[in-house]
Design an enzyme around this catalytic site. Sequence first.
Site, short mmCIF file in Angstrom:
data_model
loop_
_atom_site.label_atom_id
_atom_site.label_comp_id
_atom_site.label_asym_id
_atom_site.label_seq_id
_atom_site.Cartn_x
_atom_site.Cartn_y
_atom_site.Cartn_z
N SER A 62 8.45 38.36 81.55
CA SER A 62 9.88 38.47 81.25
C SER A 62 10.72 38.70 82.51
O SER A 62 10.39 39.53 83.35
CB SER A 62 10.13 39.63 80.28
OG SER A 62 11.52 39.79 80.09
N LYS B 50 11.53 38.93 66.85
CA LYS B 50 12.96 38.85 66.51
C LYS B 50 13.22 39.02 65.01
O LYS B 50 14.23 39.60 64.62
CB LYS B 50 13.55 37.53 67.01
CG LYS B 50 13.67 37.50 68.54
CD LYS B 50 14.35 36.23 69.01
CE LYS B 50 14.32 36.16 70.53
NZ LYS B 50 14.96 34.94 71.04
N ASP C 33 21.65 35.13 71.54
CA ASP C 33 21.12 33.84 72.01
C ASP C 33 22.16 32.73 71.91
O ASP C 33 22.31 31.90 72.82
CB ASP C 33 19.87 33.44 71.21
CG ASP C 33 18.62 34.17 71.68
OD1 ASP C 33 18.61 34.69 72.81
OD2 ASP C 33 17.64 34.22 70.90
N GLY D 125 13.84 21.24 66.92
CA GLY D 125 13.19 22.50 66.59
C GLY D 125 13.92 23.21 65.47
O GLY D 125 15.14 23.02 65.27
N GLY E 298 13.14 30.25 65.54
CA GLY E 298 14.13 31.31 65.75
C GLY E 298 15.23 30.93 66.72
O GLY E 298 16.41 31.22 66.47
P1 NDP Z 1 9.43 29.43 67.31
O1 NDP Z 1 7.97 29.67 67.41
O2 NDP Z 1 10.25 30.24 66.39
O3 NDP Z 1 9.69 27.88 66.92
C1 NDP Z 1 8.93 26.88 67.49
C2 NDP Z 1 9.53 25.51 67.16
O4 NDP Z 1 8.95 24.55 68.04
C3 NDP Z 1 9.26 25.05 65.74
O5 NDP Z 1 10.37 24.28 65.32
C4 NDP Z 1 8.00 24.18 65.92
O6 NDP Z 1 7.87 23.16 64.94
C5 NDP Z 1 8.30 23.54 67.24
N1 NDP Z 1 7.12 23.10 67.99
C6 NDP Z 1 6.12 23.88 68.48
N2 NDP Z 1 5.24 23.12 69.15
C7 NDP Z 1 5.69 21.85 69.11
C8 NDP Z 1 5.20 20.62 69.61
N3 NDP Z 1 4.08 20.55 70.34
N4 NDP Z 1 5.94 19.50 69.39
C9 NDP Z 1 7.07 19.55 68.67
N5 NDP Z 1 7.57 20.68 68.13
C10 NDP Z 1 6.89 21.83 68.36
O7 NDP Z 1 9.96 29.56 68.83
P2 NDP Z 1 11.42 29.95 69.31
O8 NDP Z 1 12.39 29.23 68.47
O9 NDP Z 1 11.55 31.43 69.42
O10 NDP Z 1 11.44 29.40 70.84
C11 NDP Z 1 11.51 28.01 71.11
C12 NDP Z 1 11.72 27.79 72.61
O11 NDP Z 1 12.98 28.31 73.04
C13 NDP Z 1 10.67 28.46 73.50
O12 NDP Z 1 10.34 27.57 74.54
C14 NDP Z 1 11.39 29.67 74.05
O13 NDP Z 1 10.87 30.07 75.30
C15 NDP Z 1 12.80 29.12 74.18
N6 NDP Z 1 13.86 30.16 74.19
C16 NDP Z 1 14.65 30.29 75.30
C17 NDP Z 1 15.66 31.22 75.34
C18 NDP Z 1 16.51 31.32 76.56
O14 NDP Z 1 17.26 32.31 76.69
N7 NDP Z 1 16.46 30.35 77.45
C19 NDP Z 1 15.94 32.12 74.20
C20 NDP Z 1 15.06 31.89 73.05
C21 NDP Z 1 14.06 30.95 73.07
P3 NDP Z 1 7.14 23.43 63.52
O15 NDP Z 1 8.20 24.04 62.64
O16 NDP Z 1 6.72 22.08 63.09
O17 NDP Z 1 6.00 24.37 63.79
#
Ligand code: NDP
Length: 283
Positions: free
Chosen positions: A15, A66, A102, A127, A130
């Site tokens: 982090s 979260k 966020d 996506g 969260g």
């Molecule tokens: P979640 O685990 O809640 O959601 C993951 C999502 O990604 C789901 O929609 C899932 O689809 C999809 N997914 C996972 N693997 C794949 C893949 N190989 N191909 C396609 N879709 C995929 O994660 P978060 O929403 O919390 O985080 C998502 C991203 O956002 C992360 O990379 C995180 O680091 C980033 N983030 C960045 C922030 C910032 O401040 N820059 C703040 C918050 C998050 P399915 O529903 O089909 O499983």
Amino acid sequence: MTDRYAVFGHPIAHSKSPLIHAAFARQTGQDMTYEAILAPKDGFADSVAQFVAAGGRGANVTVPFKEQAFALANRLSPRAERAGAVNTLTFDGGGIRGDNTDGAGLMADLTRNLHCALAGKRILLLGAGGAARGVIEPLLEQAPAALVIANRTISRAQELAGLFGRGVAACGFDGLDAPFDLIINATAASLAGELPPLSPRVFAAGALAYDMMYGRDTPFLGFARAHGAATADGLGMLVEQAAEAFYLWRGVRPDTAPVIANLRQDRLEGESLAAPPLRGLRT
Ligand code: NDP
């Protein structure tokens, strides 16, 4: 007495939040500490309770807590309520206030740092986890021409779109070939070094491709560049969501530009604010 803050996650060693908040505190002259706490996957609420008992004033919350933070808070901001997830907790008067910064972080990065006007634009959000959920309402507030959520599991995209109504469409990646002005990757695919199966036709002329992932170039950003899009990673969003949390806690808005610039050049390394260890914290 020095005020104490923390970020809870699992994992948490990666982090950047301690470095960011330390930079904000120095810049604004706030007397505070900010530490990273590895909470056990089944012990988030206990870890938070110990932190509060030790004098904690507020905390950020990251993956995978979260939703648990949302459940733990006994007062929620309207934006946290809509997002169904909490990334910022404030401990005051025996209560726990939950907020979600966020969406504000992404909007600040897009509109202030990247000068990307969203009114009348076609937006594709990849996506339905969260992170996606937290940014839908603020994106809609900018009055885009269209907002489409595409997700690997279509039913999750449909469920999410259904929560917001008002013209939010949902689909899978197959057959998605209309052009968009802004394509936001809020999937976790980049974490695994993967590219969501996208058609290059989603990138309209002059499109911006934004990956919420930060810290390294991603297959999504490479694919977007190869098809003529401008690109940005999520480092600005990270710093901006932290600034919004800092404002909630301290009532002061830090200047984010030098912090983003220093983080990009790794110049904030080793500058986090030390805090005394929490005794008896299970990690
Ligand atoms: P979640 O685990 O809640 O959601 C993951 C999502 O990604 C789901 O929609 C899932 O689809 C999809 N997914 C996972 N693997 C794949 C893949 N190989 N191909 C396609 N879709 C995929 O994660 P978060 O929403 O919390 O985080 C998502 C991203 O956002 C992360 O990379 C995180 O680091 C980033 N983030 C960045 C922030 C910032 O401040 N820059 C703040 C918050 C998050 P399915 O529903 O089909 O499983």
